[in-house]
Design a protein around this motif. Sequence first.
Motif, PDB file in Angstrom:
ATOM      1  N   MET A 217       0.926  -1.391   0.140  1.00  0.00           N
ATOM      2  CA  MET A 217       0.209   0.110   0.055  1.00  0.00           C
ATOM      3  C   MET A 217       0.889   1.289   0.056  1.00  0.00           C
ATOM      4  O   MET A 217       2.162   1.266   0.211  1.00  0.00           O
ATOM      5  CB  MET A 217      -1.021  -0.145   1.170  1.00  0.00           C
ATOM      6  CG  MET A 217      -1.901  -1.240   1.297  1.00  0.00           C
ATOM      7  SD  MET A 217      -2.505  -1.594   3.046  1.00  0.00           S
ATOM      8  CE  MET A 217      -3.716  -0.004   2.656  1.00  0.00           C
ATOM      9  N   GLU A 218       0.244   2.415  -0.368  1.00  0.00           N
ATOM     10  CA  GLU A 218       1.033   3.682  -0.304  1.00  0.00           C
ATOM     11  C   GLU A 218       1.598   3.996   0.969  1.00  0.00           C
ATOM     12  O   GLU A 218       2.785   4.755   1.063  1.00  0.00           O
ATOM     13  CB  GLU A 218      -0.168   4.875  -0.590  1.00  0.00           C
ATOM     14  CG  GLU A 218      -0.503   4.668  -2.026  1.00  0.00           C
ATOM     15  CD  GLU A 218      -1.393   5.927  -2.466  1.00  0.00           C
ATOM     16  OE1 GLU A 218      -1.423   6.720  -1.519  1.00  0.00           O
ATOM     17  OE2 GLU A 218      -1.815   5.914  -3.654  1.00  0.00           O
ATOM     18  N   ASP A 219       1.140   3.582   2.221  1.00  0.00           N
ATOM     19  CA  ASP A 219       1.605   4.074   3.550  1.00  0.00           C
ATOM     20  C   ASP A 219       2.944   2.904   3.995  1.00  0.00           C
ATOM     21  O   ASP A 219       3.122   2.723   5.157  1.00  0.00           O
ATOM     22  CB  ASP A 219       0.670   4.073   4.330  1.00  0.00           C
ATOM     23  CG  ASP A 219      -0.274   2.785   4.668  1.00  0.00           C
ATOM     24  OD1 ASP A 219       0.103   1.846   3.951  1.00  0.00           O
ATOM     25  OD2 ASP A 219      -1.388   2.743   5.355  1.00  0.00           O
ATOM     26  N   GLY A 220       2.971   1.915   3.037  1.00  0.00           N
ATOM     27  CA  GLY A 220       4.069   0.967   3.288  1.00  0.00           C
ATOM     28  C   GLY A 220       3.615  -0.319   3.888  1.00  0.00           C
ATOM     29  O   GLY A 220       4.283  -1.174   3.907  1.00  0.00           O
ATOM     30  N   ARG A 221       2.194  -0.262   4.257  1.00  0.00           N
ATOM     31  CA  ARG A 221       1.375  -1.748   4.643  1.00  0.00           C
ATOM     32  C   ARG A 221       1.552  -2.597   3.548  1.00  0.00           C
ATOM     33  O   ARG A 221       1.287  -2.387   2.256  1.00  0.00           O
ATOM     34  CB  ARG A 221       0.372  -1.251   5.548  1.00  0.00           C
ATOM     35  CG  ARG A 221       0.519  -0.780   6.756  1.00  0.00           C
ATOM     36  CD  ARG A 221      -0.607  -0.183   7.655  1.00  0.00           C
ATOM     37  NE  ARG A 221      -1.742   0.302   6.754  1.00  0.00           N
ATOM     38  CZ  ARG A 221      -2.869   0.521   6.833  1.00  0.00           C
ATOM     39  NH1 ARG A 221      -3.556   0.384   7.953  1.00  0.00           N
ATOM     40  NH2 ARG A 221      -3.737   1.217   6.096  1.00  0.00           N
ATOM     41  N   THR A 222       1.298  -3.857   3.938  1.00  0.00           N
ATOM     42  CA  THR A 222       1.224  -4.939   2.706  1.00  0.00           C
ATOM     43  C   THR A 222      -0.382  -5.357   3.005  1.00  0.00           C
ATOM     44  O   THR A 222      -0.833  -5.840   4.050  1.00  0.00           O
ATOM     45  CB  THR A 222       1.972  -5.841   3.137  1.00  0.00           C
ATOM     46  OG1 THR A 222       3.487  -5.597   2.758  1.00  0.00           O
ATOM     47  CG2 THR A 222       1.878  -7.169   2.079  1.00  0.00           C
ATOM     48  N   MET A 223      -0.939  -5.610   1.753  1.00  0.00           N
ATOM     49  CA  MET A 223      -2.254  -5.816   1.864  1.00  0.00           C
ATOM     50  C   MET A 223      -2.566  -7.400   1.160  1.00  0.00           C
ATOM     51  O   MET A 223      -2.023  -7.212   0.090  1.00  0.00           O
ATOM     52  CB  MET A 223      -3.444  -4.862   0.948  1.00  0.00           C
ATOM     53  CG  MET A 223      -4.702  -5.214   0.950  1.00  0.00           C
ATOM     54  SD  MET A 223      -5.842  -4.258  -0.145  1.00  0.00           S
ATOM     55  CE  MET A 223      -5.923  -2.822   0.847  1.00  0.00           C
ATOM     56  N   VAL A 224      -3.036  -8.332   1.762  1.00  0.00           N
ATOM     57  CA  VAL A 224      -3.280  -9.484   1.204  1.00  0.00           C
ATOM     58  C   VAL A 224      -4.579  -9.949   1.214  1.00  0.00           C
ATOM     59  O   VAL A 224      -5.511 -10.006   1.848  1.00  0.00           O
ATOM     60  CB  VAL A 224      -2.556 -10.515   2.480  1.00  0.00           C
ATOM     61  CG1 VAL A 224      -2.565 -11.994   1.896  1.00  0.00           C
ATOM     62  CG2 VAL A 224      -0.908 -10.299   2.451  1.00  0.00           C
ATOM     63  N   LYS A 225      -5.019 -10.311   0.045  1.00  0.00           N
ATOM     64  CA  LYS A 225      -6.468 -10.616  -0.330  1.00  0.00           C
ATOM     65  C   LYS A 225      -6.362 -12.185  -0.457  1.00  0.00           C
ATOM     66  O   LYS A 225      -5.605 -12.486  -1.237  1.00  0.00           O
ATOM     67  CB  LYS A 225      -7.037 -10.095  -1.612  1.00  0.00           C
ATOM     68  CG  LYS A 225      -7.028  -8.476  -1.420  1.00  0.00           C
ATOM     69  CD  LYS A 225      -7.327  -7.924  -2.800  1.00  0.00           C
ATOM     70  CE  LYS A 225      -7.253  -6.118  -2.896  1.00  0.00           C
ATOM     71  NZ  LYS A 225      -7.697  -5.669  -3.910  1.00  0.00           N
ATOM     72  N   MET A 242      -0.997  -6.345   6.632  1.00  0.00           N
ATOM     73  CA  MET A 242       0.151  -6.771   7.434  1.00  0.00           C
ATOM     74  C   MET A 242       1.342  -5.727   7.584  1.00  0.00           C
ATOM     75  O   MET A 242       1.501  -5.008   6.550  1.00  0.00           O
ATOM     76  CB  MET A 242       0.487  -8.136   6.880  1.00  0.00           C
ATOM     77  CG  MET A 242      -0.551  -9.100   6.663  1.00  0.00           C
ATOM     78  SD  MET A 242      -1.180  -9.854   8.195  1.00  0.00           S
ATOM     79  CE  MET A 242       0.438 -10.838   8.833  1.00  0.00           C
ATOM     80  N   VAL A 243       1.943  -5.790   8.565  1.00  0.00           N
ATOM     81  CA  VAL A 243       3.117  -4.930   9.043  1.00  0.00           C
ATOM     82  C   VAL A 243       4.238  -5.781   9.428  1.00  0.00           C
ATOM     83  O   VAL A 243       4.059  -6.862   9.966  1.00  0.00           O
ATOM     84  CB  VAL A 243       2.923  -3.842   9.612  1.00  0.00           C
ATOM     85  CG1 VAL A 243       1.740  -2.646   9.322  1.00  0.00           C
ATOM     86  CG2 VAL A 243       2.273  -4.285  11.061  1.00  0.00           C
ATOM     87  N   GLN A 244       5.642  -5.276   9.286  1.00  0.00           N
ATOM     88  CA  GLN A 244       6.477  -5.833   9.906  1.00  0.00           C
ATOM     89  C   GLN A 244       6.918  -5.118  11.067  1.00  0.00           C
ATOM     90  O   GLN A 244       6.863  -4.057  11.192  1.00  0.00           O
ATOM     91  CB  GLN A 244       7.784  -5.695   9.109  1.00  0.00           C
ATOM     92  CG  GLN A 244       8.070  -6.916   8.162  1.00  0.00           C
ATOM     93  CD  GLN A 244       9.248  -7.109   7.169  1.00  0.00           C
ATOM     94  OE1 GLN A 244       9.726  -6.362   6.463  1.00  0.00           O
ATOM     95  NE2 GLN A 244       9.896  -8.218   7.399  1.00  0.00           N
TER      96      GLN A 244
END
Length: 274
Positions: A217-225, A242-244
Motif C-alpha cells: 500500500m501507499e503507506d508501506g503496509r502490505t495488503m493480502v487478499k 500486514m506490517v513488519q
Amino acid sequence: FVHPLAMAAAFSAGRSVGLAARARVGGKALTNARSGLLPARPSPLSPSVVLASSDPGASGKPDTKDVGKKGYVKGEGVLSMDQLLEVPIKRFKPTSEECPFCRDAPVKENGSKCLGICRNPQNVPGPLVHPHQMQDVEDAVRLQINALRDNDEPRSHHGVQVMWEFSVESGNMERSRYFGISSDMYHYDHFIGKSLKYFGPLVRNKGNVDFVDVSVMEDGRTMVKVSVDDIVGKPTHWIFIMVQRSFGKYEGCWQSHRIVQTDENFHTKYLEFI
C-alpha cells in the motif's frame, strides 16, 4: 374402642419395620443408636419386578404412561420405596472438587474453595504458533487461518490466542480498527468474543486457502487478499493488512494490523478507515 396396649404394640411393630427400611442402604446393615444393630432384611420385591442394575441384559423399557407418577425413575419405571433406596445417587461435583487448582485450597470466609484460576481465559501458557522472522507475509496469514481452522486444538480458543499473538496492536490502550470497527484491544477476554463474532466464518474453516493478491500500500503496509472456504464449504473473502514489527520481541516479524471480511470483489465499507 381400641385397647391402649394393642395400639402400643402396633406402633412398636410399625416403627421397627420403618427403622429397618431406613437402615438398609446398598444392602448393608447400619447401627442405630437406640436399637443397636439393625439387620438388613430381604427386599419384598415381586418376582416379576427386576431392577435394571441386577439384570444388565434386560431390554424392557418402562411404560411412558408411568412418567410423572410417584416413585418414577427415568429408565427404570415406577419403583417401590425399597427399590428407590437402592438407586445410587449421581451427585454433581462442584468446581472445588474437580478443578486441580481449587481441590486442595482452603475454604475461604465465604465458604468457597474456588480460586478463580480455571475461570480466567488468560490463565493459559503462550500459543504454540507465533510470529517468527523466518515467516514471509503469506506464511503469517496462512498460520492464522489454520489456527482458526483448529480453534479448539490443543485447548479451547487456542486459535483466537494465535490471532492475538499475531496482532500488532494487542494489549494497546488506544482504540483500534483491527476488526474494521473501532474497538479496544486491551482486554484479551474481550478479544475472544469479538474474534468469534467477526472471524466466525474462519473458525473451523475447510482449510482451502487461495491467495488472490499481495500488494504494498501507499503507506508501506502490505495488503493480502485471500479467499477461504468456511465450515460448510462456502467461499469467504478477506483482507489482511500486514506490517513488519520494528521493535519488541517480534521485531522483524510479520503481524496483522487489520483483518476484515469483504464481498467477492474484496470491497468493504471499512476499507477507507483501515
